[in-house]
Scaffold this motif. Structure first.
Motif, PDB file in Angstrom:
ATOM      1  N   PHE A  33       6.469   6.108  -5.455  1.00 63.95           N
ATOM      2  CA  PHE A  33       5.169   5.769  -4.886  1.00 63.95           C
ATOM      3  C   PHE A  33       5.061   6.304  -3.460  1.00 63.95           C
ATOM      4  CE2 PHE A  33       5.175   1.930  -7.860  1.00 63.95           C
ATOM      5  CZ  PHE A  33       4.321   2.543  -8.756  1.00 63.95           C
ATOM      6  N   ASN A  34       3.880   6.182  -2.910  1.00 66.98           N
ATOM      7  CA  ASN A  34       3.607   6.611  -1.544  1.00 66.98           C
ATOM      8  C   ASN A  34       3.670   5.403  -0.615  1.00 66.98           C
ATOM      9  OD1 ASN A  34       2.790   7.953   0.755  1.00 66.98           O
ATOM     10  ND2 ASN A  34       0.618   7.942   0.214  1.00 66.98           N
ATOM     11  N   ARG A  35       4.673   5.361   0.244  1.00 68.64           N
ATOM     12  CA  ARG A  35       4.803   4.240   1.184  1.00 68.64           C
ATOM     13  C   ARG A  35       3.851   4.483   2.357  1.00 68.64           C
ATOM     14  NH1 ARG A  35       8.522   0.444   0.300  1.00 68.64           N
ATOM     15  NH2 ARG A  35      10.272   0.877  -1.094  1.00 68.64           N
ATOM     16  N   CYS A  36       2.629   3.967   2.217  1.00 70.08           N
ATOM     17  CA  CYS A  36       1.581   4.249   3.195  1.00 70.08           C
ATOM     18  C   CYS A  36       0.891   3.002   3.708  1.00 70.08           C
ATOM     19  CB  CYS A  36       0.543   5.190   2.581  1.00 70.08           C
ATOM     20  SG  CYS A  36      -0.258   4.518   1.105  1.00 70.08           S
ATOM     21  N   LEU A  37       1.257   1.807   3.212  1.00 70.73           N
ATOM     22  CA  LEU A  37       0.535   0.589   3.576  1.00 70.73           C
ATOM     23  C   LEU A  37       1.197  -0.085   4.772  1.00 70.73           C
ATOM     24  CD1 LEU A  37      -0.184  -0.916   0.028  1.00 70.73           C
ATOM     25  CD2 LEU A  37      -1.629   0.579   1.419  1.00 70.73           C
ATOM     26  N   PHE A 186      -7.431   6.684  -7.496  1.00 68.81           N
ATOM     27  CA  PHE A 186      -7.363   7.724  -6.467  1.00 68.81           C
ATOM     28  C   PHE A 186      -6.179   7.550  -5.529  1.00 68.81           C
ATOM     29  CE2 PHE A 186     -12.208   8.313  -6.840  1.00 68.81           C
ATOM     30  CZ  PHE A 186     -12.025   9.259  -7.838  1.00 68.81           C
ATOM     31  N   GLY A 187      -5.512   6.415  -5.582  1.00 67.70           N
ATOM     32  CA  GLY A 187      -4.336   6.232  -4.744  1.00 67.70           C
ATOM     33  C   GLY A 187      -4.402   4.949  -3.937  1.00 67.70           C
ATOM     34  N   ALA A 188      -3.246   4.558  -3.410  1.00 71.99           N
ATOM     35  CA  ALA A 188      -3.155   3.296  -2.677  1.00 71.99           C
ATOM     36  C   ALA A 188      -3.973   3.328  -1.394  1.00 71.99           C
ATOM     37  CB  ALA A 188      -1.693   2.977  -2.358  1.00 71.99           C
ATOM     38  N   LYS A 189      -4.021   4.469  -0.741  1.00 69.59           N
ATOM     39  CA  LYS A 189      -4.747   4.550   0.525  1.00 69.59           C
ATOM     40  C   LYS A 189      -6.245   4.381   0.312  1.00 69.59           C
ATOM     41  CE  LYS A 189      -4.010   4.815   4.889  1.00 69.59           C
ATOM     42  NZ  LYS A 189      -3.195   3.790   5.544  1.00 69.59           N
ATOM     43  N   VAL A 190      -6.792   4.991  -0.753  1.00 71.79           N
ATOM     44  CA  VAL A 190      -8.218   4.836  -1.059  1.00 71.79           C
ATOM     45  C   VAL A 190      -8.520   3.388  -1.422  1.00 71.79           C
ATOM     46  CG1 VAL A 190     -10.072   5.548  -2.619  1.00 71.79           C
ATOM     47  CG2 VAL A 190      -8.426   7.230  -1.781  1.00 71.79           C
ATOM     48  N   SER A 191      -7.659   2.766  -2.237  1.00 71.51           N
ATOM     49  CA  SER A 191      -7.849   1.364  -2.607  1.00 71.51           C
ATOM     50  C   SER A 191      -7.823   0.475  -1.376  1.00 71.51           C
ATOM     51  CB  SER A 191      -6.767   0.930  -3.595  1.00 71.51           C
ATOM     52  OG  SER A 191      -6.695   1.808  -4.687  1.00 71.51           O
ATOM     53  N   SER A 192      -6.871   0.747  -0.477  1.00 69.92           N
ATOM     54  CA  SER A 192      -6.768  -0.050   0.734  1.00 69.92           C
ATOM     55  C   SER A 192      -8.000   0.121   1.618  1.00 69.92           C
ATOM     56  CB  SER A 192      -5.509   0.348   1.507  1.00 69.92           C
ATOM     57  OG  SER A 192      -5.407  -0.340   2.724  1.00 69.92           O
ATOM     58  N   ILE A 254       0.535  -8.994  -2.494  1.00 68.29           N
ATOM     59  CA  ILE A 254       1.323  -8.419  -1.398  1.00 68.29           C
ATOM     60  C   ILE A 254       2.726  -8.079  -1.886  1.00 68.29           C
ATOM     61  CG2 ILE A 254       2.254  -8.844   0.907  1.00 68.29           C
ATOM     62  CD1 ILE A 254      -0.099 -10.718   1.391  1.00 68.29           C
ATOM     63  N   ALA A 255       3.345  -9.007  -2.626  1.00 68.34           N
ATOM     64  CA  ALA A 255       4.681  -8.737  -3.162  1.00 68.34           C
ATOM     65  C   ALA A 255       4.648  -7.594  -4.170  1.00 68.34           C
ATOM     66  CB  ALA A 255       5.251  -9.997  -3.802  1.00 68.34           C
ATOM     67  N   ALA A 256       3.568  -7.511  -4.967  1.00 73.36           N
ATOM     68  CA  ALA A 256       3.446  -6.426  -5.936  1.00 73.36           C
ATOM     69  C   ALA A 256       3.280  -5.072  -5.262  1.00 73.36           C
ATOM     70  CB  ALA A 256       2.268  -6.691  -6.875  1.00 73.36           C
ATOM     71  N   SER A 257       2.828  -5.073  -4.000  1.00 74.58           N
ATOM     72  CA  SER A 257       2.589  -3.820  -3.270  1.00 74.58           C
ATOM     73  C   SER A 257       3.739  -3.449  -2.344  1.00 74.58           C
ATOM     74  CB  SER A 257       1.303  -3.949  -2.439  1.00 74.58           C
ATOM     75  OG  SER A 257       0.237  -4.428  -3.220  1.00 74.58           O
ATOM     76  N   SER A 258       4.858  -4.181  -2.401  1.00 72.37           N
ATOM     77  CA  SER A 258       5.928  -3.964  -1.431  1.00 72.37           C
ATOM     78  C   SER A 258       6.555  -2.578  -1.550  1.00 72.37           C
ATOM     79  CB  SER A 258       7.009  -5.041  -1.592  1.00 72.37           C
ATOM     80  OG  SER A 258       7.553  -5.005  -2.898  1.00 72.37           O
ATOM     81  N   GLU A 259       6.496  -1.963  -2.736  1.00 73.76           N
ATOM     82  CA  GLU A 259       7.084  -0.634  -2.897  1.00 73.76           C
ATOM     83  C   GLU A 259       6.222   0.447  -2.248  1.00 73.76           C
ATOM     84  OE1 GLU A 259       9.244   2.004  -6.423  1.00 73.76           O
ATOM     85  OE2 GLU A 259       8.641  -0.069  -6.768  1.00 73.76           O
ATOM     86  N   GLU A 260       4.998   0.088  -1.837  1.00 78.69           N
ATOM     87  CA  GLU A 260       4.128   1.039  -1.161  1.00 78.69           C
ATOM     88  C   GLU A 260       3.939   0.691   0.316  1.00 78.69           C
ATOM     89  OE1 GLU A 260       0.827   2.242  -4.320  1.00 78.69           O
ATOM     90  OE2 GLU A 260       1.733   0.303  -4.729  1.00 78.69           O
ATOM     91  N   ALA A 261       4.738  -0.259   0.811  1.00 83.00           N
ATOM     92  CA  ALA A 261       4.686  -0.624   2.225  1.00 83.00           C
ATOM     93  C   ALA A 261       5.619   0.264   3.032  1.00 83.00           C
ATOM     94  CB  ALA A 261       5.071  -2.092   2.408  1.00 83.00           C
ATOM     95  N   ARG A 262       5.208   0.589   4.256  1.00 81.36           N
ATOM     96  CA  ARG A 262       6.024   1.446   5.110  1.00 81.36           C
ATOM     97  C   ARG A 262       7.323   0.753   5.517  1.00 81.36           C
ATOM     98  NH1 ARG A 262       1.048   2.948   9.144  1.00 81.36           N
ATOM     99  NH2 ARG A 262      -0.199   4.179   7.665  1.00 81.36           N
ATOM    100  N   ASN A 263       7.205  -0.499   5.936  1.00 81.23           N
ATOM    101  CA  ASN A 263       8.370  -1.267   6.367  1.00 81.23           C
ATOM    102  C   ASN A 263       8.317  -2.637   5.693  1.00 81.23           C
ATOM    103  OD1 ASN A 263      10.545  -2.396   7.623  1.00 81.23           O
ATOM    104  ND2 ASN A 263       9.702  -2.329   9.696  1.00 81.23           N
ATOM    105  N   PRO A 264       8.680  -2.701   4.400  1.00 80.79           N
ATOM    106  CA  PRO A 264       8.492  -3.956   3.654  1.00 80.79           C
ATOM    107  C   PRO A 264       9.308  -5.120   4.203  1.00 80.79           C
ATOM    108  CG  PRO A 264       9.804  -2.392   2.390  1.00 80.79           C
ATOM    109  CD  PRO A 264       9.283  -1.652   3.578  1.00 80.79           C
TER     110      PRO A 264
END
Length: 653
Positions: A33-37, A186-192, A254-264
């Motif tokens: 995944f893309n760690r961008c959140l 479209f991706g995590a960044k667009v969703s965010s 939030i826990a489900a998105s931890s693999e896309e967090a920059r510094n989880p």
């Protein structure tokens, strides 16, 4: 007949397969995944999942029908109860920064089949939840236009009178789900970014409601002339707490998105704390404003806030409230569609679900197959099915996930750190290098030797005790527990604690109503099961737990998770029997999927070492030293390859 019965060894291996835990990689930050959140992104995702239509509908319903103005106290208690579960998610999300939420947390600590069943229930929970919110969104927008959309559909398409189907096809609900699915893909960044827009509008409307509401507040609406602050008493407050508890179930996104967090390790605990605090504050303040603006017994349960402004002469404010409600429901839709495909991806990546759902798009870096398939299924549910009878099903799946995550926290906290040892290739022989120490396979083979060594050398074990071992202060009183492997007693105590909690809550819920127990037996059973619960808790506490980790840890373990377990079980038992019946049917379907596919394709099968027939005997000498005598057992027809000619090899340590 006896030859057809399974052998005890086969049953043992089968149970071990069912309860095997997931082995984590050395580098848990590596992901497709893309760690961008950031922390702000995760916080707004959590707020979007919690502050939905409940803020505009649930507050008025609970205030009028259940608790009165004391709905404020109900939200405070519900917020604290949700905090217990949220802290468990925060610790796991920081320690295991992988997507999957409750499924992943259960898999790494409790066992495979339990993790699959949790993931299976969360899957249906998100599907029904997303479809139900879409239908609520459609109905709310339709009410603004005097139900013209509904009337047009019934006139030109037709109405149905079929059980379990909606009265008419809701094309608007299906359309909003398809549009949301397109944006999520479209991706995590667009969703965010989309969640940021809707959350900003929703929070702006909430701020407007609070400012205008306190200006229009009339303290006499809490006076005794209109029923007082708590007209339904303590029972009403607690009944309101059970209903308000479900307003906070969205933080697991939030826990489900931890693999896309920059510094989880830092972002996940902070985001859960911030989002839960802001959501609790919003619910409390809006409830306060609502019951101060108009008398609580005159509230409209369907549109309490808009109706309150209308009755105070500010009809134009109703349009702002409607806009805020629609934006809030949009954030809940995004939250459901964001979390569900990632949980399915985690199950498919582990081999427990169909492999096609583990594909990640190379450019957008999201599980696009899961997003599209489950987005279409949600749209189909919202289009044709009557979801009102299934909405209560959401509660049991959420509460079961909370219960297992809390139990997993206790088990994991009292376990030793596991080391990921790669499995040897099929047909290969371990070749230890001279003067380099034992190989990985030998370490695995002689694992029990080091455990026996710790049991013999008591003086050294008192200086440094591993997690799961009995504390030195309790050893003179519980010396018989020292012979167990670290963590074994804690695992048994957790099971006993959960059984005691189930029995205790069953007596509290059904003792006087369904079971009609006499007073003496009711009190006796309460005392017995309470003692069982407390003794299990004390037994867990008497063991060493992990300390000094670099990530967030929930305080007061095992007390905090144990309280969460009791609360969740109590709320589950308060649900209707039809909910439990549907839950049992869904569980049976899940077991068919697991035993038909998951157990055979699980990636943990590849990690299981080949059975090696090795016998080990330990001899303790009076001096306290320990000698291990190892004998490799081979079939009589085959020589022992790679072994010396002698039958035994003595190792002195």
């Amino acid at each position: 007949m006896a030859r057809w019965l399974p052998r005890s060894a086969d049953l043992t291996r089968f149970c071990q397969k069912l309860n095997r835990v997931k082995t984590l990689e050395d580098d848990m930050m590596e992901t497709s995944f893309n760690r961008c959140l950031s922390t702000i992104d995760l916080t707004l995702l959590g707020i979007g999942g919690m502050v939905g239509s409940g803020l505009y509908v649930l507050t008025g319903t609970v205030a009028k029908e259940i608790a009165g103005p004391a709905v404020i106290v109900s939200f405070i208690i519900a917020g604290f109860a949700s905090l217990l579960a949220a802290l468990c998610y925060a610790e796991f999300g920081a320690r295991v920064p992988k997507t999957g939420s409750a499924y992943m947390f259960t898999y790494v600590s409790v066992g495979e089949i339990w993790a699959f069943l949790i993931g299976w229930n969360v899957l249906l929970e998100y599907m029904i939840g997303g479809a139900a919110v879409a239908r609520a969104w459609s109905g709310y927008l339709d009410s603004i236009f005097n139900h013209k959309i509904k009337n047009f559909t019934e006139t030109h398409v037709g109405a149905w009178q079929v059980p379990f189907l909606a009265h008419y096809p809701d094309f608007l609900a299906a359309a909003i789900l398809l549009v949301a699915t397109a944006f999520i893909s479209f991706g995590a960044k667009v969703s965010s970014w989309l969640n940021h827009v809707f959350s900003a509008i929703s929070m702006g409307v909430i701020l407007f409601i609070l400012v205008m509401g306190f200006i229009l507040a009339q303290p006499k609406n809490w006076s005794a002339q209109v029923g007082g602050f708590a007209p339904y008493g303590l029972s009403g407050i607690m009944a309101g707490t059970a209903t308000c508890f479900y307003a906070f179930v969205g933080f697991d996104v939030i826990a489900a998105s931890s693999e896309e967090a920059r510094n989880p390790q830092r972002a996940v605990p902070r985001a859960i704390a911030f989002s839960l605090g802001l959501a609790t504050g919003a619910y409390i303040l809006v409830s306060m404003v609502l019951t101060l603006m108009v008398p609580w017994h005159t509230l409209d349960p369907d549109s309490a806030l808009a109706d309150a402004f209308y009755r105070r002469g500010y009809a134009w404010a109703g349009f702002l409230v409607a806009a805020g409600s629609i934006c809030a429901m949009n954030t809940v839709l995004l939250s459901n569609l964001f979390s569900l495909p990632r949980i399915v991806y985690a199950m498919a990546e582990d081999g427990l679900f169909f492999q096609v759902f583990s594909r990640v798009h190379p450019r957008t870096q999201v599980p696009v197959v899961g997003i599209v398939v489950f987005g279409l299924l949600m749209a189909l549910l919202a289009l044709v099915f009557d979801l009102e009878a299934l909405v209560q099903f959401l509660s049991i799946g959420t509460l079961l996930a909370y219960t297992f995550v809390a139990a997993s926290i206790i088990v994991l906290r009292f376990q030793q750190q596991k080391v990921d040892v790669p499995a040897p290739a099929v047909g290969s022989q371990p070749t230890p290098e001279p003067h380099e120490g034992p190989s990985a396979s030998e370490l695995k083979e002689y694992e029990s030797f080091s455990d026996k060594l710790q049991l013999v050398d008591r003086d050294k074990s008192k200086e440094h005790r591993e997690p799961g071992q009995l504390k030195a202060a309790f050893e003179p009183y519980l010396e018989f527990l020292s012979d167990f492997y670290p963590g074994e007693v804690v695992t048994v105590a957790v099971v006993t604690l959960m059984v005691s909690a189930i029995c205790l809550c069953s007596i509290l819920v059904f003792g006087n109503t369904h079971l009609h127990l006499p007073t003496w037996s009711y009190s006796l059973l309460l005392v017995l099961f309470s003692l069982g619960f407390l003794l299990s808790l004390l037994l867990i506490w008497a063991h060493e737990q992990q300390h000094g980790t670099q990530t967030f840890q929930i305080p007061l373990v095992p007390l905090s998770p144990a309280l969460s377990i009791v609360l969740n079980i109590y709320l589950m038992l308060k649900l209707s029997y039809m909910t439990w019946l549907r839950f049992a049917v869904w569980l049976l379907l899940g077991l068919l999927v697991y035993f038909g596919y998951g157990i055979w394709h699980s990636k943990e099968n590849l990690r299981e070492p080949r059975p090696q027939r090795v016998s080990a005997r330990y001899v303790v000498f009076p001096s306290g030293s320990l000698e291990e005598r190892v004998q490799a057992v081979q079939p009589s027809s085959q020589p022992a390859a790679g072994l010396p000619d002698t039958d035994t090899d003595d190792c002195k340590r």
